[in-house]
Write a protein that holds these residues in place. Sequence first.
Motif, mmCIF file in Angstrom:
data_model
loop_
_atom_site.group_PDB
_atom_site.id
_atom_site.type_symbol
_atom_site.label_atom_id
_atom_site.label_comp_id
_atom_site.label_asym_id
_atom_site.label_seq_id
_atom_site.Cartn_x
_atom_site.Cartn_y
_atom_site.Cartn_z
ATOM 1 N N THR A 89 0.830 -1.206 0.000
ATOM 2 C CA THR A 89 0.000 0.000 0.000
ATOM 3 C C THR A 89 0.860 1.250 0.000
ATOM 4 O O THR A 89 0.596 2.205 -0.751
ATOM 5 N N TYR A 90 1.891 1.266 0.820
ATOM 6 C CA TYR A 90 2.726 2.465 0.937
ATOM 7 C C TYR A 90 3.405 2.795 -0.389
ATOM 8 O O TYR A 90 3.415 3.955 -0.818
ATOM 9 N N LEU A 91 3.969 1.788 -1.045
ATOM 10 C CA LEU A 91 4.650 2.036 -2.312
ATOM 11 C C LEU A 91 3.673 2.490 -3.389
ATOM 12 O O LEU A 91 3.984 3.367 -4.202
ATOM 13 N N ALA A 92 2.470 1.903 -3.392
ATOM 14 C CA ALA A 92 1.474 2.298 -4.381
ATOM 15 C C ALA A 92 1.055 3.756 -4.193
ATOM 16 O O ALA A 92 0.998 4.532 -5.157
ATOM 17 N N VAL A 93 0.779 4.153 -2.950
ATOM 18 C CA VAL A 93 0.384 5.533 -2.678
ATOM 19 C C VAL A 93 1.555 6.484 -2.927
ATOM 20 O O VAL A 93 1.369 7.583 -3.469
ATOM 21 N N ALA A 94 2.755 6.099 -2.536
ATOM 22 C CA ALA A 94 3.922 6.950 -2.765
ATOM 23 C C ALA A 94 4.162 7.172 -4.253
ATOM 24 O O ALA A 94 4.487 8.290 -4.679
ATOM 25 N N LYS A 95 3.992 6.138 -5.053
ATOM 26 C CA LYS A 95 4.137 6.293 -6.502
ATOM 27 C C LYS A 95 3.016 7.167 -7.075
ATOM 28 O O LYS A 95 3.229 7.916 -8.032
ATOM 29 N N ALA A 96 1.831 7.080 -6.492
ATOM 30 C CA ALA A 96 0.729 7.930 -6.940
ATOM 31 C C ALA A 96 1.035 9.399 -6.664
ATOM 32 O O ALA A 96 0.812 10.274 -7.520
ATOM 33 N N VAL A 97 1.544 9.691 -5.467
ATOM 34 C CA VAL A 97 1.906 11.066 -5.124
ATOM 35 C C VAL A 97 3.031 11.562 -6.022
ATOM 36 O O VAL A 97 3.021 12.705 -6.486
#
Length: 259
Positions: A89-97
Motif C-alpha cells: 500500500t505504501y509504495l502504491a500511494v507513494a508512486k501515486a503522489v
Amino acid sequence: MTKRAAMKRQSRENGILDSREFIEESKVRRLHAPQNERSGWSPYPNNDDREQGYLKTLKPKSEGQTELMAAIDAHNLVMALGPAGTGKTYLAVAKAVEALEAGKVGRIVLSRPAVEAGESIGFLPGDMEDKLAPYLRPLYDALSDRLSMKRVKALMAEGLIEIAPIGYMRGRTLNNAFIVVDEAQNCTYVQLKMLLTRLGWHSTMVVTGDPQQSDLLPGISGLSDISARLEAIDDIAVVRLAERDIVRHPLVASMIGVL
C-alpha cells in the motif's frame, strides 16, 4: 524617578535601543550569540553549511519492493500480492503522489472495500468521506507520510485526491488518473472485474492485497483467480511479494511463516 528608569526613557526618546535593559530584566533573551562569541554562524540564507530543504526519497528495502517499483514505472496495470508488512500500500500511494507531483496524472483515486475485519462497527455518521474514513485510514497514513495532512486536505478539496467507494465505481472511466485499489482480497471476482475495466487513457492502476488474509467467506475472494488469469498478459505486471520482503518488525515475518 530612578536613574535607571530615566536612562531608559531617554534612550527611547532618542530612538536608541539599549540591549542592556532586555538582558538585565531577563524578559527577552537573545536567540543567537554575537559573531565574536560564535564564530562562523550567519543568519543569512547563503550559508552553505546549513541544509535549506528536506526531501524524503523513496527507496526500496527489498528485492520484491524493487521489482514492484519498477513494475509500476513500466506498466499501466500492476497487481501487487503479498503478506502483511511488505509495503504494498505504501509504495502504491507513494508512486501515486510522485506521479501527481510530476504532472504525469491529473488526480489520485483511492478505493478500498468497506469490509470489517470480522467485527461490525455499525452505522457511521457524516457524509460519504466520513463514513469511509476508518476503512481508508492506511491510505491516509501513507498520504500524510508523503504530503502534509494540510496539503492532503487541500488536494481533496480541489478534487485532485478522490475517495471512490467500490460500490459507486460502476460505469466510470478513469482517465489521466493514478488509481490505487487496496485490500483487494476483500473483493469478489465480479467486483475486481468491474474495477479493472475502469482503467482509462493515460492512467495507472495498482491493485494490492494479500490472498491469505481475506475477510470474506472462503471461496468468495476473487483476487487469486484474477491474478492468475492476468499473469498471462505481457502488458500487465503481477508482482508477488514474499516473507523476505516484510519490512515491519522482524517478528511479523516469523509469525507469517507459522500462522
